[in-house]
Design a protein around this motif. Structure first.
Motif, mmCIF file in Angstrom:
data_model
loop_
_atom_site.group_PDB
_atom_site.id
_atom_site.type_symbol
_atom_site.label_atom_id
_atom_site.label_comp_id
_atom_site.label_asym_id
_atom_site.label_seq_id
_atom_site.Cartn_x
_atom_site.Cartn_y
_atom_site.Cartn_z
ATOM 1 N N LEU A 1 0.613 -1.333 -0.131
ATOM 2 C CA LEU A 1 0.080 -0.145 -0.579
ATOM 3 C C LEU A 1 1.074 0.840 0.003
ATOM 4 C CD1 LEU A 1 -2.893 0.896 0.033
ATOM 5 C CD2 LEU A 1 -2.583 0.925 2.675
ATOM 6 N N GLY A 2 -0.010 2.268 -0.930
ATOM 7 C CA GLY A 2 1.343 3.367 -0.921
ATOM 8 C C GLY A 2 0.983 4.045 -1.517
ATOM 9 N N PRO A 3 0.778 5.533 -1.925
ATOM 10 C CA PRO A 3 -0.129 6.449 -2.800
ATOM 11 C C PRO A 3 1.372 6.838 -4.398
ATOM 12 C CG PRO A 3 2.384 7.713 -1.629
ATOM 13 C CD PRO A 3 1.883 6.386 -1.053
ATOM 14 N N ASP B 1 -8.898 -1.990 -0.983
ATOM 15 C CA ASP B 1 -8.148 -3.015 -1.402
ATOM 16 C C ASP B 1 -7.665 -4.328 -0.430
ATOM 17 O OD1 ASP B 1 -9.934 -2.357 -3.793
ATOM 18 O OD2 ASP B 1 -7.737 -1.689 -4.853
ATOM 19 N N VAL B 2 -6.495 -3.378 -0.099
ATOM 20 C CA VAL B 2 -5.988 -4.492 1.455
ATOM 21 C C VAL B 2 -6.744 -4.139 1.966
ATOM 22 C CG1 VAL B 2 -3.875 -3.736 3.017
ATOM 23 C CG2 VAL B 2 -3.739 -2.635 0.385
ATOM 24 N N MET C 1 0.259 -7.099 5.085
ATOM 25 C CA MET C 1 0.451 -5.411 4.252
ATOM 26 C C MET C 1 1.451 -4.957 4.560
ATOM 27 S SD MET C 1 -2.214 -3.346 6.308
ATOM 28 C CE MET C 1 -0.712 -1.149 6.476
ATOM 29 N N ALA C 2 1.909 -3.932 3.492
ATOM 30 C CA ALA C 2 3.275 -3.641 4.505
ATOM 31 C C ALA C 2 2.521 -2.250 3.406
ATOM 32 C CB ALA C 2 4.260 -3.679 3.661
ATOM 33 N N THR D 1 0.247 -7.406 9.674
ATOM 34 C CA THR D 1 -1.196 -7.866 9.070
ATOM 35 C C THR D 1 -2.339 -6.483 9.892
ATOM 36 O OG1 THR D 1 -2.436 -8.494 11.500
ATOM 37 C CG2 THR D 1 -0.714 -9.723 9.991
ATOM 38 N N PRO D 2 -3.229 -6.631 8.593
ATOM 39 C CA PRO D 2 -4.538 -5.301 8.789
ATOM 40 C C PRO D 2 -5.051 -5.358 10.001
ATOM 41 C CG PRO D 2 -4.610 -5.577 6.555
ATOM 42 C CD PRO D 2 -3.690 -6.901 6.850
ATOM 43 N N ALA D 3 -5.345 -6.174 10.838
ATOM 44 C CA ALA D 3 -5.631 -6.588 11.946
ATOM 45 C C ALA D 3 -4.640 -6.048 12.930
ATOM 46 C CB ALA D 3 -6.295 -7.764 12.397
#
Length: 296
Positions: free
Chosen positions: A34-36, A195-196, A203-204, A216-218
């Motif tokens: 994930l990133g801009p 999305d993630v 994730m990173a 992790t997202p959680a």
């Protein structure tokens, strides 16, 4: 199989450092990067996919030294780039048969079987005779998944696949990707937090060519519980509040007021209410910290 990236760097001729000492390990399942825009995601994806070389560092996938044995990795790789072109006057079925031939499936019977299988997985079998150039954006992206599945890949890379899709097409695409990502390593590059949140077990966050956070997202969201606060303000009060509080985001209400979200260990003031932490908050905190504390 583990994808292991160590000390990966890449600086372009114009001086832009796209990858800045990347170190990360990615296992089986769905992994969200994930990133801009401009964070270095596509550079990292292309480097892993052996389409460009880094200045330094190493990449291994299982026992494959990716940078020194590119063909070994390509045999196990499925790749959907950010821009995916197709031949204008070929049907999906014919084009997949052609791609299968390029991937070394010489038996016509085998090609027919695998083409039928990937068309069914991506819900395109009923439109297999239609020219791919006439597909909608979401259908083209699902066709992109179909073509990368032809060689039964162990590593799948998809770069910004939902950008530009309408909500229904995005939902169908994510469902397909979720299904194919159960038995291999899938790296899903995106700037869309939802999305993630919907898809990835790990994730990173990447910005400026550096990994800002890896979890992790959680877990990332849980770490912020009790530290996110919200209140409603008038539009002309935003600047003053930005000077006083660590505002992560602001959203308009129907009456044109703003709902602001603030990161703080303690209640900023009595007019703030505690809010449940969201993955968006994790993302904005990581980017905000990166902007305020840049590496020089």
């Amino acid at each position: 199989m583990q994808l292991v990236i160590k000390n990966l760097t890449k600086t372009y001729k114009n001086g832009v450092k796209a990858l800045d000492d990347i170190n990360i390990e990615i296992g089986a399942g769905m992994f969200g990067l994930l990133g801009p825009n401009g964070a270095g995601k596509s550079t990292l994806m292309r480097t892993i996919a052996t389409l460009q070389s880094p200045d330094s560092g190493s990449i291994t996938f299982g026992d494959i030294d990716v940078l020194n044995d590119k063909m070994a990795l390509r045999k196990l790789l499925g790749y959907l780039p950010q821009s995916f072109g197709v031949y204008p006057k070929l049907s999906a079925e014919a084009l997949l048969d052609y791609f299968a031939t390029l991937k070394g499936i010489s038996s016509k019977t085998e090609r027919e079987a695998i083409v039928k299988e990937v068309l069914e997985i991506t819900n395109l079998y009923d439109v297999r005779k239609k020219h791919v150039a006439g597909y909608s954006g979401g259908m083209k992206q699902r066709f992109g998944i179909a073509q990368l599945l032809l060689n039964n890949p162990k590593l799948i890379i998809v770069d910004e696949p939902t950008a530009g899709l309408d909500p229904a097409e995005r939902h169908r695409f994510l469902n397909v990707l979720r299904e194919v990502g159960t038995n291999c390593t899938v790296i899903f590059s995106t700037h869309i937090v939802d999305d993630v949140k919907e898809l990835c077990k790990e994730m990173a966050i990447l910005n400026g060519g550096r990994i800002l956070q890896h979890s992790t997202p959680a877990q990332a969201t849980q770490e912020l519980e009790g530290k996110i606060w919200t209140k409603i303000i008038e539009r002309d009060e935003l600047e003053a509040n930005e000077a006083m509080y660590n505002i992560l985001s602001s959203n308009y209400n129907q009456d044109n007021t703003l709902n602001i979200r603030v990161y703080s260990d303690e209640q900023p003031s009595s007019d703030f209410k505690r809010a449940n932490a969201q993955l968006d908050d994790v993302y904005f905190i990581a980017l905000k910290g990166d902007i305020e504390n840049p590496v020089v």
